[in-house]
Design an enzyme around this catalytic site. Structure first.
Site, PDB file in Angstrom:
ATOM      1  N   LYS A 173     -12.473  24.851 -13.941  1.00 33.83           N
ATOM      2  CA  LYS A 173     -13.911  24.547 -13.953  1.00 33.83           C
ATOM      3  C   LYS A 173     -14.497  24.769 -12.558  1.00 33.83           C
ATOM      4  O   LYS A 173     -13.858  24.433 -11.575  1.00 33.83           O
ATOM      5  CB  LYS A 173     -14.144  23.090 -14.383  1.00 33.83           C
ATOM      6  N   ASP A 209     -10.814  12.669 -15.354  1.00 34.57           N
ATOM      7  CA  ASP A 209     -10.800  11.702 -14.246  1.00 34.57           C
ATOM      8  C   ASP A 209     -12.218  11.356 -13.802  1.00 34.57           C
ATOM      9  O   ASP A 209     -12.999  12.236 -13.439  1.00 34.57           O
ATOM     10  CB  ASP A 209     -10.001  12.261 -13.072  1.00 34.57           C
ATOM     11  N   SER A 254      -5.303  20.462 -10.624  1.00 34.77           N
ATOM     12  CA  SER A 254      -4.714  21.344  -9.611  1.00 34.77           C
ATOM     13  C   SER A 254      -3.561  20.690  -8.868  1.00 34.77           C
ATOM     14  O   SER A 254      -2.871  21.365  -8.084  1.00 34.77           O
ATOM     15  CB  SER A 254      -5.790  21.774  -8.606  1.00 34.77           C
ATOM     16  N   ASN A 282      -9.621  19.801 -14.783  1.00 31.45           N
ATOM     17  CA  ASN A 282      -8.855  20.502 -13.761  1.00 31.45           C
ATOM     18  C   ASN A 282      -7.734  19.590 -13.283  1.00 31.45           C
ATOM     19  O   ASN A 282      -7.981  18.426 -12.944  1.00 31.45           O
ATOM     20  CB  ASN A 282      -9.732  20.856 -12.556  1.00 31.45           C
ATOM     21  N   GLY A 339      -8.369   9.796  -7.435  1.00 27.69           N
ATOM     22  CA  GLY A 339      -7.858  10.990  -6.785  1.00 27.69           C
ATOM     23  C   GLY A 339      -6.862  11.658  -7.719  1.00 27.69           C
ATOM     24  O   GLY A 339      -7.122  11.824  -8.909  1.00 27.69           O
ATOM     25  N   ASP A 356     -15.045  15.567 -19.366  1.00 26.58           N
ATOM     26  CA  ASP A 356     -14.179  15.570 -18.199  1.00 26.58           C
ATOM     27  C   ASP A 356     -13.222  14.380 -18.286  1.00 26.58           C
ATOM     28  O   ASP A 356     -13.523  13.384 -18.954  1.00 26.58           O
ATOM     29  CB  ASP A 356     -15.052  15.471 -16.938  1.00 26.58           C
TER      30      ASP A 356
END
Length: 201
Positions: free
Chosen positions: A109, A11, A54, A52, A19, A9
């Site tokens: 994910k 972050d 987004s 991810n 964030g 992963d």
């Protein structure tokens, strides 16, 4: 010959959890990450980032920024004599505000699309591969893909362990302080294997 891989992963695992990372100045690689990646390189593991993002679909930042951050990540790891073999990310979210990316995809994910993308490009021995991340969704990704998941305490990890993990069915095979400890544990599981690649310190 197929090689084992570690799907990591981004972050909270590779870089500080802030964030949505919406500017290069907010992208700070965690201290022991380059060492961890070098160790995987030396032992012949493929190293992939699966993340991810987004924020693209939500309109928080453009796709170009994600690509720029990933070039920065590759460059900084290379400066420390490490190699990331591939970066796979999902820019989608079904409730996004940018129509092009506001879709219900198969790559967000914990769906397995990012791992499937990696398998189309690389010869990967999934039976000997791992997922490392700071969230329970990473452990669910591992379970869905038939891999072993290692949960780290960096990023969202401590909160996930205390509040989210107890009610989840997808459990990690190990909980580590950070990526370096996770990698050390993974390599202990494969102690009988000889290094396939050497990288100078």
């Amino acid at each position: 010959m197929k090689k084992p891989a570690v799907f990591i992963d981004r972050d909270g695992t590779l870089n500080e959890q802030m964030g949505y990372v919406n500017h290069p100045s907010r992208f700070k690689i965690l201290p022991r990450v380059p060492q961890a990646i070098r160790m995987l390189n030396r032992r012949g593991f493929l190293v992939f980032v699966v993340t991810n993002q987004s924020g693209v679909a939500r309109g928080y930042y453009p796709l170009d920024l994600v690509n720029a951050l990933h070039r920065l990540l590759l460059s900084r790891i290379k400066e420390k004599k490490g190699t990331i073999d591939g970066i796979f990310f999902c820019p989608h979210h079904p409730a996004g505000s940018v129509p092009e990316f506001s879709v219900d995809c198969n790559c967000r994910k914990p769906k397995t699309g990012l791992i499937e993308q990696a398998c189309k490009t690389f010869e990967i021995d999934l039976k000997r591969s791992f997922v490392v991340g700071d969230m329970c969704t990473d452990m669910e990704l591992a379970q869905r893909a038939g891999l072993s998941g290692v949960l780290v305490k960096t990023g969202y990890g401590l909160g996930e362990i205390e509040y989210i993990l107890p009610r989840k069915t997808a459990k990690p095979v190990h909980i580590a302080e950070d990526l370096l400890e996770a990698v050390r544990w993974i390599l202990q599981q494969t102690d009988g294997e000889k290094p396939q690649q050497k990288i100078p310190k």
